[in-house]
Design a protein around this motif. Sequence first.
Motif, mmCIF file in Angstrom:
data_model
loop_
_atom_site.group_PDB
_atom_site.id
_atom_site.type_symbol
_atom_site.label_atom_id
_atom_site.label_comp_id
_atom_site.label_asym_id
_atom_site.label_seq_id
_atom_site.Cartn_x
_atom_site.Cartn_y
_atom_site.Cartn_z
ATOM 1 N N PRO A 296 0.750 -1.360 -0.035
ATOM 2 C CA PRO A 296 0.070 -0.007 0.136
ATOM 3 C C PRO A 296 0.922 1.152 -0.152
ATOM 4 N N ALA A 297 2.008 1.195 0.704
ATOM 5 C CA ALA A 297 2.891 2.374 0.711
ATOM 6 C C ALA A 297 3.294 2.717 -0.612
ATOM 7 N N VAL A 298 3.632 1.711 -1.656
ATOM 8 C CA VAL A 298 4.431 2.039 -2.841
ATOM 9 C C VAL A 298 3.015 2.421 -3.973
ATOM 10 N N VAL A 299 2.014 1.824 -3.676
ATOM 11 C CA VAL A 299 0.869 2.315 -4.669
ATOM 12 C C VAL A 299 0.256 3.453 -4.019
ATOM 13 N N MET A 300 0.469 3.970 -2.899
ATOM 14 C CA MET A 300 0.105 5.284 -2.496
ATOM 15 C C MET A 300 0.950 6.062 -3.174
ATOM 16 N N THR A 301 2.465 5.997 -3.565
ATOM 17 C CA THR A 301 3.433 7.033 -4.175
ATOM 18 C C THR A 301 3.070 7.039 -5.331
ATOM 19 N N VAL A 302 2.327 5.866 -6.404
ATOM 20 C CA VAL A 302 2.063 6.260 -7.713
ATOM 21 C C VAL A 302 0.651 7.036 -7.611
ATOM 22 N N LEU A 303 -0.336 6.612 -6.919
ATOM 23 C CA LEU A 303 -1.478 7.322 -6.969
ATOM 24 C C LEU A 303 -1.291 8.884 -6.484
ATOM 25 N N ARG A 304 -0.209 9.222 -5.529
ATOM 26 C CA ARG A 304 -0.094 10.531 -5.371
ATOM 27 C C ARG A 304 0.483 11.139 -6.570
ATOM 28 N N SER A 305 1.339 10.598 -7.108
ATOM 29 C CA SER A 305 1.871 11.194 -8.329
ATOM 30 C C SER A 305 1.056 11.533 -9.369
ATOM 31 N N HIS A 306 -0.064 10.620 -9.583
ATOM 32 C CA HIS A 306 -0.932 10.605 -10.618
ATOM 33 C C HIS A 306 -1.750 12.056 -10.179
ATOM 34 N N LEU A 307 -2.386 12.010 -8.928
ATOM 35 C CA LEU A 307 -3.210 12.943 -8.610
ATOM 36 C C LEU A 307 -2.743 14.471 -8.682
ATOM 37 N N SER A 308 -1.285 14.497 -8.113
ATOM 38 C CA SER A 308 -0.641 15.591 -8.130
ATOM 39 C C SER A 308 -0.260 16.192 -9.403
ATOM 40 N N ALA A 309 -0.015 15.406 -10.390
ATOM 41 C CA ALA A 309 0.114 15.867 -11.832
ATOM 42 C C ALA A 309 -1.143 16.332 -12.570
#
Length: 454
Positions: A139-152
């Motif tokens: 979940p920590a690594v998945v969270m990083t991907v989703l955070r990048s997606h949403l921030s962009a």
Amino acid sequence: MTSLSAHLRATLSLGLPLIGGMLAQIAITVTDTVMMGWYGVPELAAVALGGSYFHVVLILGMGFGLAVMPMVAAAAANDDRRQVRRITRMGLWIALIFSALVMPLFVFSGTILRTLGQSEEIATMGEIYLRIAGWGIAPAVVMTVLRSHLSALDHARVVLYAVLAGACLNAGLNWLLIFGNLGAPELGIAGAAYASIGTQALIALVLALHAGLHRDLKQDTLFARFWRPDWEAFAQVFRLGWPIALTLLSESGLFMATMVMMGWLGPNPLAAHGIALQICSVTFMVHIGLSQAATVRAGRAWGTGDVENLRLAAIAALILSGAMVALTILGFVLIPEALIGLFLDPGDPLRPEILALGASLLIVAALFQLADAGQVMALGLLRGTQDTRVPMIYALISYWLLGLPAAWVIGFPLGFEGPGIWWGLVVGLAFAAGLMMTRFWRGPARRPVGAAPA
């Protein structure tokens, strides 16, 4: 062309939610450190070491998640929503594959810590923490991907809200499970690990629901037919992501190595190091948030071929980061003991020794704030222009050929011990900042947009 003042406002608008999200994220780790400090000094040392171990593994996976940010920003700038979906989906694939591959590092963490020279007591307690906390890596690594997606895609606020909710949940679970309040079992170190898993799972779930269900993002159909591979996009994310991962690993590995060296000095220096590092991490989150905003802003300018706005976006981000550096240096120099004291039980007999050592470390940390901020801001700008391989080489040279040997020499042969080890960090970070800033201003900020990195 947009003015510098407009760039400052835009960077703050995007950066503040990212900074808030990063501060809330580090609040989770700080909460663990504070509560374990109240529970006991040996337990504090073990969780500090275990948390650094977990972070080193996580940071390697985060590289692929961070690669999603500039790629999605560039695709969105060109209104290519299909590419947005392809990149993020394959970023999630890589995150899940990575998580499965690294699980043995947590299962056998005790053996690894003993091999690194840690005492039997610290290694055993660290293993208890890591064998449980390791299940939170996915979940920590998945969270990083989703955070990048949403921030962009200008949805950084939901990241802030999700992480704030996670920080509150973590504090509550720690209070219950570490100390055994309200009839819960007193689990100590294991309780902190279970709390971390629950927190990471909650944040990842909230971000996934927002990415899949928000009215502005439904068009991306991010999770539709998620099982279908897209090897072209997979390769694109991997090619950009692995140099980022190794760059992050080289830096976090340097900090982990200093943690191991402090462990050679005993549990009290290790505990002081863990506290001082947590304080530095809090201030560093501001620069990471600004660096991610710089990545998005640079990615959009790069994607549309606008060199002048790329330069202005960089200047705006650096001005804001420099202001934070000035405030941080003042705090570390003027009130170091007050900051360290927040993490210690007033009645603990070991408090005076840890307080004195921790304060001496913060004085050194004040000196590397500028270098640390400089290297992370340069990395954010270079990632925005999808320039990642040469910065990886710079990081390996700076941290492992210069920083780590300097930490050992100053700390042990020269006899400066803990503060000497931290001076090694100054050497590595300063060299990396100089190389990477030069790379950006003589490279992407000067050559025609779209030209291949040298």
